[in-house]
Design an enzyme around this catalytic site. Sequence first.
Site, short mmCIF file in Angstrom:
data_model
loop_
_atom_site.label_atom_id
_atom_site.label_comp_id
_atom_site.label_asym_id
_atom_site.label_seq_id
_atom_site.Cartn_x
_atom_site.Cartn_y
_atom_site.Cartn_z
N LYS A 111 52.33 49.57 48.93
CA LYS A 111 51.02 49.61 48.27
C LYS A 111 50.03 48.72 49.02
O LYS A 111 50.40 47.64 49.50
CB LYS A 111 51.16 49.11 46.82
CG LYS A 111 49.83 49.01 46.09
CD LYS A 111 49.97 48.66 44.61
CE LYS A 111 48.56 48.54 43.98
NZ LYS A 111 48.59 48.21 42.56
N GLU A 171 37.13 56.16 42.41
CA GLU A 171 37.54 55.02 41.58
C GLU A 171 36.69 53.78 41.90
O GLU A 171 36.24 53.07 41.00
CB GLU A 171 39.03 54.72 41.83
CG GLU A 171 39.57 53.61 40.97
CD GLU A 171 41.06 53.40 41.17
OE1 GLU A 171 41.81 54.39 41.37
OE2 GLU A 171 41.49 52.23 41.15
N GLU A 185 52.12 52.57 40.90
CA GLU A 185 51.17 51.54 41.32
C GLU A 185 51.24 50.32 40.39
O GLU A 185 51.19 49.18 40.84
CB GLU A 185 49.77 52.18 41.23
CG GLU A 185 48.75 51.54 42.10
CD GLU A 185 47.38 52.24 41.96
OE1 GLU A 185 47.32 53.48 41.87
OE2 GLU A 185 46.39 51.51 41.94
N GLU A 228 40.91 41.69 33.56
CA GLU A 228 42.26 41.28 34.00
C GLU A 228 42.48 39.77 33.93
O GLU A 228 41.80 39.01 34.62
CB GLU A 228 42.50 41.78 35.44
CG GLU A 228 43.90 41.56 35.94
CD GLU A 228 44.18 42.35 37.22
OE1 GLU A 228 43.40 43.25 37.57
OE2 GLU A 228 45.20 42.04 37.87
C1 LIG Z 1 40.75 45.94 42.76
C2 LIG Z 1 40.20 46.26 41.59
O1 LIG Z 1 40.92 46.55 40.46
C3 LIG Z 1 42.33 46.47 40.43
C4 LIG Z 1 42.94 47.70 40.89
C5 LIG Z 1 43.26 48.71 40.01
C6 LIG Z 1 43.76 50.04 40.53
O2 LIG Z 1 43.92 50.18 41.74
O3 LIG Z 1 43.98 50.95 39.73
C7 LIG Z 1 43.12 48.53 38.62
C8 LIG Z 1 42.76 47.33 38.13
C9 LIG Z 1 42.68 46.13 38.99
O4 LIG Z 1 43.88 45.46 38.99
C10 LIG Z 1 38.73 46.22 41.39
O5 LIG Z 1 38.29 46.44 40.25
O6 LIG Z 1 38.00 45.97 42.35
#
Ligand SMILES: C=C(O[C@@H]1C=C(C(=O)O)C=C[C@H]1O)C(=O)O
Length: 476
Positions: free
Chosen positions: A223, A448, A313, A272
């Site tokens: 990852k 995303e 993930e 988080e």
């Molecule tokens: C890295 C980020 O978020 C992180 C990555 C995530 C994912 O890849 O699904 C989800 C939540 C966070 O732990 C961000 O918001 O910039």
Amino acid sequence: MTPRQLLDATQIAFLGRRLRALLDGARGNDLLSISLDLGGGDDDWLGVEDGAWPGVDLTRPACHWWAAPATSGGREYRLAIGRAIDFQSAGAARFSALQAAFAGLRAVWRHDDAQRSGRSPLAHLGFAFADESADGWPNAQLVVPAVLLQSAGGRRTATFSCVAAAGETALAGWLDGLRGNAWQPRRSPAPPLPETVGPLAGQAFMARVAAALQAIHGGQLDKLVLARSQRCTTDCAIDVATLLATLRDRHPGCTIYGVARGGEAFVGATPERLLALRQGTVQVDALAGSAWRAGGRGWAASPSLHDAKNRREQQFVVDAVRAALSPFCSTLAAPQAAEVLQSGALQHLRTTVHGCLQPGVAFFELLAALHPTPAVGGWPVATASRWLQSHGERRGAWYSGGIGWLDRAGDGDSVVALRCARINGRQAELFAGAGIVAGSDPAQELAETEVKLAVIADALRHARRRRPLAERAASA
Ligand SMILES: C=C(O[C@@H]1C=C(C(=O)O)C=C[C@H]1O)C(=O)O
């Protein structure tokens, strides 16, 4: 109550007497804190909405505003102004350096709580994702603020801190700090003009996702989290207080933070928790996997939150957090099924990992073991960090690092600094990232990051429509 009315003459005289009493017999490098109970009242006293506390002035040299969801419901507010102690570090040993500094402080920290506020003085901390950074923000920092205002559960307190060497002049400094944060005239922000994400920025990010997928398919890694940034410019200075109030109203489950240093502010709304340490117990969020509502914005459609890619993930994060905590814990609660966390237009998978710590485990020891979790770095951690470094991953200010608070007993909280921006005058730089595993689709990963960037971009857009009460009344 307004900041202007924060302390009346009797309270100022009382504060002066307590300071003199503490100074009596203190050694020069002792750290002295005095807490005042400001009585009951509305927690939104420290909110940043128009008319309530427009003085939260994040263009001041040192200011840290924080609104976290309180366990009892509502919000817990903190406003730190100025610095009594400022300790900074960088490099591979940055967390142990902060731990040593904090242990040194605790040994000389004297707290006067004659009014029995029951609140401990606090230090705030922040750190960048990587242990080396060169963008004007301290890589890792621990600050005991000169003035700390707190409001939670209807109780309001103020804590004033200084090193004993400052002597009685500290009092004038504290009052100055409060005055500096009193009712500033505010201009209503003008429409921000977000730079459109040119096809090139999007293509460049997708090309990096493809490179990450190649490394994953080649078996080097499982990852990688890739980040990007987006700049926007407004035609007059961004109103940081309004931006914070907007984030606070829109993201009730998130911790909202704003840290100012030297004219620049780092602001965000994160879902988080990285670490909560309370009386020998620890809690860490393993948060990863994302799904979103595209809301007709032309972003690629979301995968299902429960698809194999999202579950894998998130499982890397659960496993890594449990492995990081287990050497420090006498017991680690049995693994729980992931729950769905709704955060605005986004949903994530979250597992809260709980443990009982062995005696004497320190906050920064845990941070050093946990950060970076695969939620923000990758897996295996060291290989992912090397990959990111050698592929020019750039993460501004404290994005995807941490931000938090520690009390005098060594208990504290840190959140992961996500959904954030660096703000300087008319400029904002927004940051977001996404986790890449086998099966990730570059267009979806780009979408995303767009949804995540929109947390701040939308708040910036909205902030321009809010105007100070005085101005609204004048134009009514
Ligand atoms: C890295 C980020 O978020 C992180 C990555 C995530 C994912 O890849 O699904 C989800 C939540 C966070 O732990 C961000 O918001 O910039």
